[in-house]
Design an enzyme around this catalytic site. Structure first.
Site, PDB file in Angstrom:
ATOM      1  N   CYS A  29       0.864  -1.178   0.000  1.00 52.47           N
ATOM      2  CA  CYS A  29       0.000   0.000   0.000  1.00 52.47           C
ATOM      3  C   CYS A  29       0.902   1.230   0.000  1.00 52.47           C
ATOM      4  O   CYS A  29       2.073   1.145   0.345  1.00 52.47           O
ATOM      5  CB  CYS A  29      -0.903   0.000   1.225  1.00 52.47           C
ATOM      6  SG  CYS A  29      -0.020   0.185   2.774  1.00 52.47           S
ATOM      7  N   UNK A  66      -0.939   4.453   5.013  1.00 57.26           N
ATOM      8  CA  UNK A  66      -0.736   4.331   6.453  1.00 57.26           C
ATOM      9  C   UNK A  66      -0.010   3.056   6.876  1.00 57.26           C
ATOM     10  O   UNK A  66       0.822   3.090   7.759  1.00 57.26           O
ATOM     11  CB  UNK A  66      -2.060   4.449   7.183  1.00 57.26           C
TER      12      UNK A  66
END
Length: 145
Positions: free
Chosen positions: A45, A48
């Site tokens: 990703c 976060u």
């Protein structure tokens, strides 16, 4: 007061002590399975989750550009993995990176035989252009090329 622990508690304590030593950082290439390895990508990703993994983020943002035939692919919510690919982009193996340090990831990528350039835009030696990853015994045989 007795200091003896019941067998189950002893087993749990032993497992807790051994688990960190046997984490994903102990990956050893199976060269039979990785026959034909020519490229790889890091799937992760971009947000976060990667921000929580400082070592992996440093590898992704700072080191990947130096490796020939190693790219990054953003996948929302994905745990960071090194995906090893064959000549026709077929998936050979996935290696989780979350528990590894930047140094361990770099060592693994180099052990797999990927060429690290001096600069992101530097030329790649001819022996690494088409098949950057080779078993260690093959690379030593061709060191004079």
């Amino acid at each position: 007061m007795s200091l003896l622990l019941p067998p189950l508690a002893l087993l749990l304590l032993l497992a807790a002590l051994v688990a960190p030593a046997t984490a994903a950082t102990a990956y050893r290439p199976d060269w039979n399975r990785l026959s034909g390895l020519t490229r790889a990508r890091v799937e992760t990703c971009g947000g976060u989750q990667l921000n929580r993994l400082k070592e992996v983020k440093a590898f992704v943002t700072q080191d990947i550009p130096f490796y020939h035939n190693l790219v990054m692919k953003h996948l929302p919510g994905a745990d960071p993995e090194l995906v090893l690919l064959g000549r026709r982009y077929e998936e050979l193996e996935r290696i989780p990176l979350s528990e590894m340090t930047r140094e361990e990831i770099n060592a693994l990528v180099q052990e797999l035989g990927f060429y690290r350039k001096a600069a992101p835009d530097a030329q790649v030696p001819p022996e690494y252009v088409w098949a950057p990853a080779k078993p260690p015994e093959e690379t030593s045989d061709h060191a004079d090329l």
